[in-house]
Design a protein around this motif. Structure first.
Motif, PDB file in Angstrom:
ATOM      1  N   ASN A 294      29.254 -25.517  39.592  1.00 30.90           N
ATOM      2  CA  ASN A 294      28.948 -24.991  41.001  1.00 30.90           C
ATOM      3  C   ASN A 294      28.659 -26.252  41.892  1.00 30.90           C
ATOM      4  O   ASN A 294      28.601 -26.189  43.230  1.00 30.90           O
ATOM      5  CB  ASN A 294      27.839 -24.012  40.608  1.00 30.90           C
ATOM      6  N   LYS A 295      27.700 -27.092  41.668  1.00 30.12           N
ATOM      7  CA  LYS A 295      27.127 -28.137  42.498  1.00 30.12           C
ATOM      8  C   LYS A 295      28.273 -28.983  43.039  1.00 30.12           C
ATOM      9  O   LYS A 295      28.228 -29.061  44.371  1.00 30.12           O
ATOM     10  CB  LYS A 295      26.161 -29.154  41.635  1.00 30.12           C
ATOM     11  N   TYR A 296      29.118 -29.176  42.259  1.00 29.21           N
ATOM     12  CA  TYR A 296      30.387 -29.900  42.798  1.00 29.21           C
ATOM     13  C   TYR A 296      31.286 -29.083  43.744  1.00 29.21           C
ATOM     14  O   TYR A 296      31.829 -29.396  44.881  1.00 29.21           O
ATOM     15  CB  TYR A 296      31.229 -30.439  41.850  1.00 29.21           C
ATOM     16  N   ASP A 297      31.390 -27.854  43.526  1.00 31.97           N
ATOM     17  CA  ASP A 297      32.211 -26.821  44.300  1.00 31.97           C
ATOM     18  C   ASP A 297      31.359 -26.531  45.504  1.00 31.97           C
ATOM     19  O   ASP A 297      32.227 -26.566  46.705  1.00 31.97           O
ATOM     20  CB  ASP A 297      32.230 -25.541  43.305  1.00 31.97           C
ATOM     21  N   LEU A 298      30.089 -26.371  45.598  1.00 34.54           N
ATOM     22  CA  LEU A 298      29.436 -25.965  46.740  1.00 34.54           C
ATOM     23  C   LEU A 298      29.300 -27.431  47.597  1.00 34.54           C
ATOM     24  O   LEU A 298      29.573 -27.432  48.739  1.00 34.54           O
ATOM     25  CB  LEU A 298      28.133 -25.354  46.406  1.00 34.54           C
ATOM     26  N   TYR A 299      28.584 -28.457  47.207  1.00 31.05           N
ATOM     27  CA  TYR A 299      27.971 -29.472  47.640  1.00 31.05           C
ATOM     28  C   TYR A 299      29.120 -30.763  47.950  1.00 31.05           C
ATOM     29  O   TYR A 299      28.847 -31.665  48.685  1.00 31.05           O
ATOM     30  CB  TYR A 299      26.801 -30.059  47.213  1.00 31.05           C
ATOM     31  N   SER A 300      30.127 -30.799  47.704  1.00 23.11           N
ATOM     32  CA  SER A 300      31.008 -31.747  47.817  1.00 23.11           C
ATOM     33  C   SER A 300      31.952 -31.549  49.166  1.00 23.11           C
ATOM     34  O   SER A 300      32.787 -32.438  49.304  1.00 23.11           O
ATOM     35  CB  SER A 300      32.003 -32.183  46.788  1.00 23.11           C
ATOM     36  N   LYS A 301      31.689 -30.460  49.734  1.00 22.43           N
ATOM     37  CA  LYS A 301      32.634 -30.075  51.069  1.00 22.43           C
ATOM     38  C   LYS A 301      32.194 -30.999  52.102  1.00 22.43           C
ATOM     39  O   LYS A 301      31.188 -31.523  52.202  1.00 22.43           O
ATOM     40  CB  LYS A 301      32.001 -28.706  51.232  1.00 22.43           C
ATOM     41  N   SER A 302      32.995 -31.382  52.814  1.00 15.06           N
ATOM     42  CA  SER A 302      32.995 -32.479  53.780  1.00 15.06           C
ATOM     43  C   SER A 302      34.216 -32.511  54.658  1.00 15.06           C
ATOM     44  O   SER A 302      35.246 -32.085  54.535  1.00 15.06           O
ATOM     45  CB  SER A 302      32.924 -33.965  53.127  1.00 15.06           C
ATOM     46  N   LYS A 303      33.992 -33.204  55.950  1.00 16.02           N
ATOM     47  CA  LYS A 303      35.018 -33.171  56.749  1.00 16.02           C
ATOM     48  C   LYS A 303      35.801 -34.485  56.358  1.00 16.02           C
ATOM     49  O   LYS A 303      36.955 -34.575  57.091  1.00 16.02           O
ATOM     50  CB  LYS A 303      34.494 -33.419  58.151  1.00 16.02           C
TER      51      LYS A 303
END
Length: 329
Positions: A294-303
């Motif tokens: 979950n941490k990677y799914d949520l917090y890896s989002k970037s432009k």
């Protein structure tokens, strides 16, 4: 600044070297090229990660819009759209609706294509329920997969799970029925029992036809405590669809991967702590992996963009390992 994405080496020495660099700079640079501040994770996060890795993914504090992640109260035009999305979802996702959708899409009679062909289709999809990113979905898949690959280099099944976890969002496309956003994306939740207040924008459930149904509006509803999520009807969307596709096509991914695919949007459970009374022992084991993911799914989002052609050969090799060449969708 131009940052080249390198495929991380799998040797322990390289991992140790990366940790040393991160410790010195106080920053974490993901393979997507974006930098996140280094913070100290709490004990709960460490307990989950210690299953397979000593590498700590360190989450940024703000998303690409300058707000906290999953902040459904922040004032912005996108947030207004997100709230309207959840209003429609909570009104329309009933037990009978989900039952019909599972029966219809479980036929898998729409198209035959490979996993990678499906990945490329996601270039056309943007998730209206996501308050953290408005990029095409293939970028999110690769950002998640590359971040996990960096920290868990030996768990190739987890890399592939990250790549494919959102492929069910093709349901938004005309060739898959062109379903409305509320029927494809957003947080998922059980039907057939009371709507827990851990669900975001809970107030809109009052207009759901199940809300006042005495068979459905108690804590257990039609279920028994400890029955297991395999026996629970979960709101329809991309999670359940991709789970049906993977299972019916004979994937050799482990059960934890299928659990992640099916329940990664089940935030009331893995983040809110709700509905645990319905879990069985197998669910409890797999939930630990879901919390890692979950941490990677949520917090890896970037432009920041990932060089797709550079990482493609690696993911094609994993697809060949765990899936047939063509799948029914």
């Amino acid at each position: 600044m131009t940052i080249t994405i390198e495929q991380p080496q799998l040797e322990i020495s390289q991992v140790d070297q990366d940790k040393e660099i991160s410790s010195e700079t106080k920053d974490l640079v993901l393979d997507g090229g974006f930098v996140v501040p280094k913070t100290v994770p709490n004990n709960t996060e460490l307990a989950a990660e210690d299953l397979v890795s000593n590498n700590d993914f360190l989450a940024p504090e703000i998303n690409s819009f300058g707000h906290s992640f999953r902040d459904y109260d922040a004032e912005s035009e996108r947030q207004k759209g997100v709230e309207e999305f959840y209003r429609l979802q909570h009104i329309n996702q009933s037990y009978d609706y989900v039952k019909r959708m599972r029966e219809e899409y479980g036929k898998l009679n729409r198209v035959e294509m490979s996993i990678w062909e499906c990945c490329e289709l996601l270039n056309e999809v943007v998730d209206d329920s996501d308050p953290d990113l408005d990029e095409p979905q293939i970028m999110h898949l690769l950002q998640s997969a590359e971040a996990i690959r960096k920290d868990y280099p030996d768990e190739d099944w987890l890399h592939l799970t990250a790549l494919i976890h959102d492929l069910g969002k093709v349901l938004l496309l005309p060739s898959f029925g062109g379903l409305p956003q509320w029927a494809v994306v957003g947080d998922t939740f059980p039907l057939g029992c009371a709507f827990d207040e851990a669900n975001v924008h809970h107030k809109y459930f009052k207009e759901n036809p199940d809300y006042n149904n005495p068979a459905y509006n108690t804590k257990n509803g039609i279920y028994t405590e400890g029955c297991g999520f395999d026996n629970v009807m979960i709101s329809w969307g991309h999670d359940d669809y991709m789970y049906l596709v993977a299972k019916a096509n004979g994937t050799t991914l482990p059960p934890a991967a299928l659990f992640i695919i099916r329940y990664h949007s089940f935030y009331p459970l893995h983040t809110g702590g709700a509905y645990k009374h319905l879990m069985n022992e197998e669910d409890a084991k797999n939930l630990k992996w879901l919390k890692v993911f979950n941490k990677y799914d949520l917090y890896s989002k970037s432009k920041e963009k990932i060089d797709v052609e550079k990482v493609k050969p690696y993911y094609l090799s994993l697809i060949e390992k765990y899936f047939p060449a063509k799948l029914r969708w």
